[in-house]
Design an enzyme around this catalytic site. Structure first.
Site, PDB file in Angstrom:
ATOM      1  N   CYS A  83      10.717   4.248 -14.387  1.00 27.55           N
ATOM      2  CA  CYS A  83      12.063   4.356 -14.946  1.00 27.55           C
ATOM      3  C   CYS A  83      12.872   5.448 -14.249  1.00 27.55           C
ATOM      4  O   CYS A  83      12.310   6.325 -13.607  1.00 27.55           O
ATOM      5  CB  CYS A  83      11.978   4.678 -16.426  1.00 27.55           C
ATOM      6  SG  CYS A  83      10.819   3.629 -17.294  1.00 27.55           S
TER       7      CYS A  83
ATOM      8  N   ARG B 264      14.600   2.054  -9.360  1.00 34.24           N
ATOM      9  CA  ARG B 264      13.377   2.488 -10.049  1.00 34.24           C
ATOM     10  C   ARG B 264      13.035   1.615 -11.249  1.00 34.24           C
ATOM     11  O   ARG B 264      11.929   1.687 -11.775  1.00 34.24           O
ATOM     12  CB  ARG B 264      13.525   3.934 -10.529  1.00 34.24           C
ATOM     13  CG  ARG B 264      13.452   4.941  -9.419  1.00 34.24           C
ATOM     14  CD  ARG B 264      13.411   6.320 -10.001  1.00 34.24           C
ATOM     15  NE  ARG B 264      12.244   6.541 -10.821  1.00 34.24           N
ATOM     16  CZ  ARG B 264      11.110   7.055 -10.406  1.00 34.24           C
ATOM     17  NH1 ARG B 264      10.977   7.408  -9.157  1.00 34.24           N
ATOM     18  NH2 ARG B 264      10.104   7.238 -11.232  1.00 34.24           N
TER      19      ARG B 264
ATOM     20  N   TRP C   3      11.973   0.365 -16.610  1.00 33.44           N
ATOM     21  CA  TRP C   3      11.013  -0.597 -16.051  1.00 33.44           C
ATOM     22  C   TRP C   3       9.919  -0.653 -17.102  1.00 33.44           C
ATOM     23  O   TRP C   3       9.129   0.265 -17.254  1.00 33.44           O
ATOM     24  CB  TRP C   3      10.492  -0.082 -14.715  1.00 33.44           C
ATOM     25  CG  TRP C   3       9.425  -0.917 -14.102  1.00 33.44           C
ATOM     26  CD1 TRP C   3       8.075  -0.745 -14.208  1.00 33.44           C
ATOM     27  CD2 TRP C   3       9.596  -2.063 -13.283  1.00 33.44           C
ATOM     28  NE1 TRP C   3       7.418  -1.697 -13.493  1.00 33.44           N
ATOM     29  CE2 TRP C   3       8.313  -2.533 -12.914  1.00 33.44           C
ATOM     30  CE3 TRP C   3      10.725  -2.759 -12.819  1.00 33.44           C
ATOM     31  CZ2 TRP C   3       8.130  -3.646 -12.108  1.00 33.44           C
ATOM     32  CZ3 TRP C   3      10.523  -3.860 -12.015  1.00 33.44           C
ATOM     33  CH2 TRP C   3       9.245  -4.295 -11.663  1.00 33.44           C
TER      34      TRP C   3
ATOM     35  N   ASN D  22      10.042   8.748 -18.949  1.00 38.32           N
ATOM     36  CA  ASN D  22       9.456   7.973 -17.862  1.00 38.32           C
ATOM     37  C   ASN D  22       7.966   8.301 -17.867  1.00 38.32           C
ATOM     38  O   ASN D  22       7.606   9.470 -17.824  1.00 38.32           O
ATOM     39  CB  ASN D  22      10.113   8.403 -16.542  1.00 38.32           C
ATOM     40  CG  ASN D  22       9.452   7.797 -15.331  1.00 38.32           C
ATOM     41  OD1 ASN D  22       8.747   6.790 -15.435  1.00 38.32           O
ATOM     42  ND2 ASN D  22       9.669   8.399 -14.184  1.00 38.32           N
ATOM     43  N   GLY D  23       7.107   7.289 -17.956  1.00 37.69           N
ATOM     44  CA  GLY D  23       5.666   7.542 -17.982  1.00 37.69           C
ATOM     45  C   GLY D  23       5.003   6.756 -19.098  1.00 37.69           C
ATOM     46  O   GLY D  23       5.565   5.767 -19.584  1.00 37.69           O
TER      47      GLY D  23
ATOM     48  N   GLU E 105      -6.175  -9.512   4.164  1.00 33.24           N
ATOM     49  CA  GLU E 105      -4.965  -8.796   3.729  1.00 33.24           C
ATOM     50  C   GLU E 105      -4.417  -7.918   4.865  1.00 33.24           C
ATOM     51  O   GLU E 105      -3.211  -7.858   5.080  1.00 33.24           O
ATOM     52  CB  GLU E 105      -5.290  -7.972   2.471  1.00 33.24           C
ATOM     53  CG  GLU E 105      -4.173  -7.079   1.968  1.00 33.24           C
ATOM     54  CD  GLU E 105      -2.875  -7.790   1.624  1.00 33.24           C
ATOM     55  OE1 GLU E 105      -2.833  -9.031   1.623  1.00 33.24           O
ATOM     56  OE2 GLU E 105      -1.869  -7.092   1.404  1.00 33.24           O
TER      57      GLU E 105
ATOM     58  N   LYS F 178      -0.652  -8.228   6.511  1.00 33.74           N
ATOM     59  CA  LYS F 178       0.301  -7.098   6.598  1.00 33.74           C
ATOM     60  C   LYS F 178       0.838  -6.974   8.022  1.00 33.74           C
ATOM     61  O   LYS F 178       2.017  -6.801   8.238  1.00 33.74           O
ATOM     62  CB  LYS F 178      -0.362  -5.774   6.205  1.00 33.74           C
ATOM     63  CG  LYS F 178      -0.638  -5.526   4.747  1.00 33.74           C
ATOM     64  CD  LYS F 178       0.572  -5.337   3.871  1.00 33.74           C
ATOM     65  CE  LYS F 178       1.066  -6.652   3.343  1.00 33.74           C
ATOM     66  NZ  LYS F 178       0.581  -7.110   2.079  1.00 33.74           N
TER      67      LYS F 178
ATOM     68  N   GLU G 231       3.259  -9.987   8.972  1.00 36.77           N
ATOM     69  CA  GLU G 231       4.559 -10.122   8.331  1.00 36.77           C
ATOM     70  C   GLU G 231       5.544  -9.030   8.721  1.00 36.77           C
ATOM     71  O   GLU G 231       6.739  -9.271   8.748  1.00 36.77           O
ATOM     72  CB  GLU G 231       4.442 -10.221   6.808  1.00 36.77           C
ATOM     73  CG  GLU G 231       3.953  -8.987   6.121  1.00 36.77           C
ATOM     74  CD  GLU G 231       3.824  -9.172   4.609  1.00 36.77           C
ATOM     75  OE1 GLU G 231       4.617  -9.895   4.022  1.00 36.77           O
ATOM     76  OE2 GLU G 231       2.899  -8.559   4.035  1.00 36.77           O
TER      77      GLU G 231
ATOM     78  N   HIS H 140     -18.546 -19.774  15.758  1.00 34.73           N
ATOM     79  CA  HIS H 140     -18.281 -21.208  15.571  1.00 34.73           C
ATOM     80  C   HIS H 140     -16.935 -21.615  16.149  1.00 34.73           C
ATOM     81  O   HIS H 140     -16.378 -22.627  15.751  1.00 34.73           O
ATOM     82  CB  HIS H 140     -18.390 -21.553  14.082  1.00 34.73           C
ATOM     83  CG  HIS H 140     -19.750 -21.274  13.529  1.00 34.73           C
ATOM     84  ND1 HIS H 140     -20.847 -22.053  13.858  1.00 34.73           N
ATOM     85  CD2 HIS H 140     -20.222 -20.290  12.731  1.00 34.73           C
ATOM     86  CE1 HIS H 140     -21.927 -21.557  13.265  1.00 34.73           C
ATOM     87  NE2 HIS H 140     -21.573 -20.489  12.577  1.00 34.73           N
TER      88      HIS H 140
ATOM     89  N   LYS I 177      11.374 -11.034  -1.085  1.00 35.30           N
ATOM     90  CA  LYS I 177      10.426 -10.339  -1.948  1.00 35.30           C
ATOM     91  C   LYS I 177       9.848 -11.292  -2.991  1.00 35.30           C
ATOM     92  O   LYS I 177       8.675 -11.238  -3.311  1.00 35.30           O
ATOM     93  CB  LYS I 177      11.112  -9.152  -2.629  1.00 35.30           C
ATOM     94  CG  LYS I 177      10.185  -8.306  -3.498  1.00 35.30           C
ATOM     95  CD  LYS I 177       9.119  -7.603  -2.662  1.00 35.30           C
ATOM     96  CE  LYS I 177       8.062  -6.907  -3.483  1.00 35.30           C
ATOM     97  NZ  LYS I 177       6.832  -6.673  -2.734  1.00 35.30           N
TER      98      LYS I 177
HETATM   99  C1  F6R Z   1       2.927 -10.121   1.296  1.00 36.10           C
HETATM  100  C2  F6R Z   1       3.588 -10.479   0.059  1.00 36.10           C
HETATM  101  C3  F6R Z   1       3.551 -11.886  -0.362  1.00 36.10           C
HETATM  102  C4  F6R Z   1       3.406 -11.977  -1.882  1.00 36.10           C
HETATM  103  C5  F6R Z   1       3.527 -13.441  -2.352  1.00 36.10           C
HETATM  104  C6  F6R Z   1       3.321 -13.569  -3.834  1.00 36.10           C
HETATM  105  O1  F6R Z   1       3.023  -8.755   1.545  1.00 36.10           O
HETATM  106  O2  F6R Z   1       4.183  -9.651  -0.594  1.00 36.10           O
HETATM  107  O3  F6R Z   1       2.536 -12.592   0.261  1.00 36.10           O
HETATM  108  O4  F6R Z   1       2.169 -11.447  -2.250  1.00 36.10           O
HETATM  109  O5  F6R Z   1       4.782 -13.945  -2.026  1.00 36.10           O
HETATM  110  O6  F6R Z   1       4.254 -12.825  -4.546  1.00 36.10           O
HETATM  111  P1  F6R Z   1       4.015 -12.479  -6.051  1.00 36.10           P
HETATM  112  O7  F6R Z   1       2.861 -11.557  -6.124  1.00 36.10           O
HETATM  113  O8  F6R Z   1       5.293 -11.830  -6.515  1.00 36.10           O
HETATM  114  O9  F6R Z   1       3.732 -13.765  -6.755  1.00 36.10           O
END
Ligand code: F6R
Length: 623
Positions: free
Chosen positions: A2, A27, A74, A100-101, A496, A500, A503, A519, A618
């Protein structure tokens, strides 16, 4: 989490509060509110939704008054709503608070205050602070705040305002940021510097355990006993944009560094000393006083005991967290788990009945494929559990049961702190189920809980020396192909790490189960190709070393990730990065951190837009 603001001076408080909240909206943005003192009364307005909803409500009725506090939320306890938005008050509106917390012992305090006749109007943990003020008030505002702080357990930045003491605001900090800005004839309070940077650059950054008594022309800082603290003024040199990122160059880097706190906050609700009760099915599972509890899970433990199959369904990074979750549930609770990409799950006619548990993981809780998969799962008769970071999100509303990661808003497109908090939650869920099914003995449970508690500090340790990662990123950042290999949980983390890198740096990266290279993929390993080799899984260590030798024999440049104390790996490869040692089940929480940093610095080396990579969003709300 928050955002908090406070003003006391000669000018109208409300415009500053709204301007400050606008700067802090990143935030938290599920609801907002302000309280302003004027003419002997306190005016409060709150609104669910983005800050604009509050601004709309205030159009033409902006409160007059020179003292005020504000909050943008939040949600953690209590869904986003007008009622749960801050500020909160005691029964008579004499004490107003923003927070906040997380107040961990709020349930016990609430029960105590309810028994004394206090009337609660929200579902938040915060409201207990206002009622405690009322309960303990002895005429001394600051003294009563100190008494309240002694009753509260958890993390907080708090700002209190009182109808009887309009000449001062009192704020306190523990594990959440809080800053007091020094003006002339006016002073400011904020959770973060961006809210006050256009008013003053002279600040007191409060430390844990400190309390500030803020008047229009004086600021007194004390400890929680009321003893004065000598404090140095901190002059802020950041520009507004850097301040928003807490001084980090990008949100992604800030969020990587927020992981210890995010994990601590996520664990907070589930590792505690609690009396088992009929209502919440809490179970005591370790005899050192700590327990894993899931008070939010309202399912009959009998159902969890008798599940015969679990599906974990998610996309992207959340899917990778699901792969780790499969290991946790299978190893600890001995249940069969399948992990599915949400975009595939609903079209493949999954075999589901009323003994199937389907778990959907999503940071945003709005991913269209994940939501659609959940609906399909419900239609087929499975019980659904959402693991999400956003209270009140579509996934949370649709699911039978919800568990929340408490990572706070994740702004960078590349997910980091959401992933590690998802892992923590999956681990605790698996351990909880293991207890119900009696598949892990008490000694092992105790050992795992004690190692779990060390993880945040171990991540902080991993974040202290990033120079070798920067160097490697600079040396290999212009390679067009990178391979990641590992076995068992190292393979899940390799996936993972590769995502990272792809992307945000646009480098082609592939992750392989180390035993699978021969293989086909080994054909791609030629002189100079960078290979990141994870070798932390003790149960398959020797086999991993053999696979590493295979790539080294083809003259790959091999960078290893190993647990501290490993003296073997460095004999075979070019460079090793060490993470603190822990149980092999928990080490993915540590090994992913250098991989996140490696992706970050590779992207910087290549001049990429780290926080907003091309073609990505996002939250993916289309199929
Ligand atoms: C990669 C990334 C995406 C999300 C995916 C699912 O860094 O952020 O691969 O993990 O789009 O998003 P959520 O978790 O919001 O369903």
């Amino acid at each position: 989490m928050c955002g908090i603001v406070g003003y006391i001076g000669d000018k109208s408080a409300a415009p500053f509060l709204l301007d400050g909240l606008t700067k802090l909206e990143y935030r938290g943005y599920d609801s907002a509110g302000i309280a302003v003192y004027g003419d002997g009364n306190i005016f409060i307005e709150k609104a669910v939704g983005r800050l604009n909803a509050l601004k709309e409500k205030l159009k033409g009725r902006m409160p007059e008054g020179v003292v005020g506090i504000g909050h943008t939320r939040w949600a953690t306890h209590g869904r986003p709503s007008d009622r749960n938005a801050h500020p909160h008050t005691d029964c008579h509106g004499n004490f107003i608070v923003v927070h906040n917390g997380i107040i961990e012992n709020y349930m016990a305090l609430k029960e105590e205050l309810l028994a004394k006749g206090h009337n609660f109007t929200s579902e938040t943990d915060t409201e207990v602070a206002a009622h405690l003020m009322e309960d303990l008030y002895d005429g001394d505002f600051a003294g009563t705040v100190c008494k309240v702080l002694k009753r509260i357990e958890g993390s907080y930045s708090l700002v209190f305002m009182s109808k009887d003491h309009p000449e001062e605001l009192i704020c306190a900090k523990q594990d959440n940021p809080l800053v007091v800005g020094l003006g002339e004839g006016e002073n400011f309070i904020a959770s973060d510097i961006p809210a006050i940077i256009n008013k003053t650059r002279s600040t007191y950054i409060l430390n844990d355990g400190e309390v500030a008594i803020v008047k229009k022309d004086s600021i007194t800082i004390t400890d929680r006993e009321g003893k004065p603290v000598n404090k140095k003024i901190f002059n802020v040199s950041w520009n507004a944009e850097a301040a928003e990122k807490g001084g980090y160059e990008h949100f992604m880097l800030k969020e990587i560094h927020e992981q210890p706190k995010a994990i601590r906050d996520t664990m907070r609700g589930f590792i505690k000393q609690i009396r088992p009760s009929k209502n919440n099915h809490a179970e005591r599972i370790a005899s050192d006083g700590s327990s894993i509890v899931f008070p939010e899970l309202k399912w009959d433990p009998e159902f969890l005991r008798n599940i015969d199959k679990v599906y974990i369904v998610a996309c992207g990074t959340a899917y990778h967290a699901g792969l780790v979750g499969k290991f946790y549930i299978e190893k600890l609770a001995r249940m069969l788990v399948e992990v599915d990409l949400a975009s595939e799950f609903r079209y493949r006619d999954p075999i589901i009945d009323n003994k199937t548990l389907t778990i959907f993981i999503s940071q945003s809780g709005e991913t269209s494929d994940t939501l659609a998969a959940m609906k399909e799962s419900k239609r087929l008769g499975a019980k659904t559990l959402a693991i999400t970071n956003v209270i009140g999100s579509s996934l949370a509303r649709e699911a039978d049961q919800v568990l929340y990661t408490i990572a706070g808003p994740e702004i960078a497109v590349a997910s980091t702190k959401a992933y590690t908090t998802q892992l923590i939650l999956m681990f605790m869920l698996a351990l909880y189920m293991a207890q119900l099914r009696k598949t892990v003995n008490e000694d092992r449970t105790r050992e795992l809980i004690s190692l779990l508690k060390k993880i945040p500090a171990q991540i902080s340790e991993t974040l202290t020396d990033v120079d070798p990662i920067k160097t490697f990123a600079r040396s290999y950042g212009f390679n067009e192909h990178v391979f990641y290999i590992g076995r068992s949980l190292d393979y899940c983390v390799a996936l993972e790490g590769a995502l990272k890198l792809k992307e945000i740096s646009y480098i082609h990266a592939e992750a392989y189960a180390a035993g699978e290279l021969k293989h086909g993929t080994l054909a791609l390993i030629v002189e100079g190709v960078p290979v990141i080799a994870l070798a932390t899984q003790k149960s398959v260590y020797d086999k991993t070393i053999s696979n590493i030798k295979e790539v080294k024999a083809r003259d790959a440049v091999v960078i290893g990730i190993a647990a501290a104390g490993d003296t073997e790996l460095e004999k075979y490869i070019d460079h090793v990065m060490y993470v603190p040692d822990t149980d092999e089940l928990l080490i993915p929480l540590l090994t992913v951190v250098p991989l996140q940093l490696l992706a970050y610095y590779a992207a910087i080396t290549r001049g990429c837009d780290v926080d907003k990579p091309r073609n990505l969003a996002k939250s993916v709300t289309v199929e």
